[in-house]
Scaffold this motif. Sequence first.
Motif, short mmCIF file in Angstrom:
data_model
loop_
_atom_site.label_atom_id
_atom_site.label_comp_id
_atom_site.label_asym_id
_atom_site.label_seq_id
_atom_site.Cartn_x
_atom_site.Cartn_y
_atom_site.Cartn_z
N UNK A 195 0.89 -1.04 -0.15
CA UNK A 195 -0.15 0.16 0.02
C UNK A 195 0.95 1.06 0.04
N UNK A 196 0.44 2.42 -0.47
CA UNK A 196 0.85 3.69 -0.58
C UNK A 196 -0.12 4.57 0.13
N UNK A 197 0.29 5.02 1.28
CA UNK A 197 -0.51 5.95 1.92
C UNK A 197 -0.22 7.43 1.65
N UNK A 198 -1.28 8.13 1.28
CA UNK A 198 -1.02 9.72 0.98
C UNK A 198 -1.99 10.49 2.02
N UNK A 199 -1.31 11.29 2.86
CA UNK A 199 -2.26 12.11 3.72
C UNK A 199 -2.43 13.43 2.91
N UNK A 200 -3.59 13.84 2.98
CA UNK A 200 -4.00 14.91 2.20
C UNK A 200 -3.83 16.23 3.28
#
Length: 256
Positions: free
Chosen positions: A9-14
């Motif tokens: 998984x790649x997690x992106x925090x906006x």
Amino acid sequence: MAQHLEGDWLELATATGSTIRVLRAAHPRARRLRLTVTPKGARVSYPHGTHPAQVSAFLRSHADWLEQKLDELNLLVKPLPPLRVGHATEMPLRGEPVTLDWAEGPYPRIETGEGALTLVIPRPHTRALPVARGLLASHFESLIRRDVSRWLAGYVPQLGLAPTALKIRPLKSLWGSLDTRDRINLDLALALAPPAALRYVLAHELCHLKVRNHSPRFWAQVEGLFPGWREQRDWLRQNGSLLKAELDRLVADVAD
């Protein structure tokens, strides 16, 4: 937009505080990077040999579109209200919404009621929050162990094999695993999911006692043990990020 890699998984925090989780998958026939969004979540596929930095850059360039699509499908993990002493909050438990409330009493404990959990904390309240988190973690673990012990009584005779131990704790990306010593690990967040979802994860890991990969033979084992596995797998894919975020706010910083 912050990002980090975790497993597949790649997690992106906006910037708004939401978290986007994108499944990464190298595809043998892929000729270019491709981003798809379905009710099961977001997925980026790419040719073998693609550098992780290229994948990250590709996602950043499509961040606005990705956030919009996930928001339309109600799949964004919105910032959750923090757990605050004395303030009631809503939370999921065994797939149902419940009210988590607070009360004072002579010793720390959890009281259960119809659609409600009450954290009973004695005065003074100097350590009320860590005590409350510990109570919740213990309660969630006891719920999982109760269900698992009941299901194992039926599954073990069918398989002819049994795990050597069961460990329940928060897991970052997985729902469960089977180690080389045949010990099963389950994610504590499964206490928040419907029992059928927990049952699927248990059946999945039990079947790895016989088949250590995800070959057709493995899935045939799962089908024989738990025929409704596909629906539960899809449910976890769709709701898993929210469950893990809920668990984090409820029991964060509790030692394993």
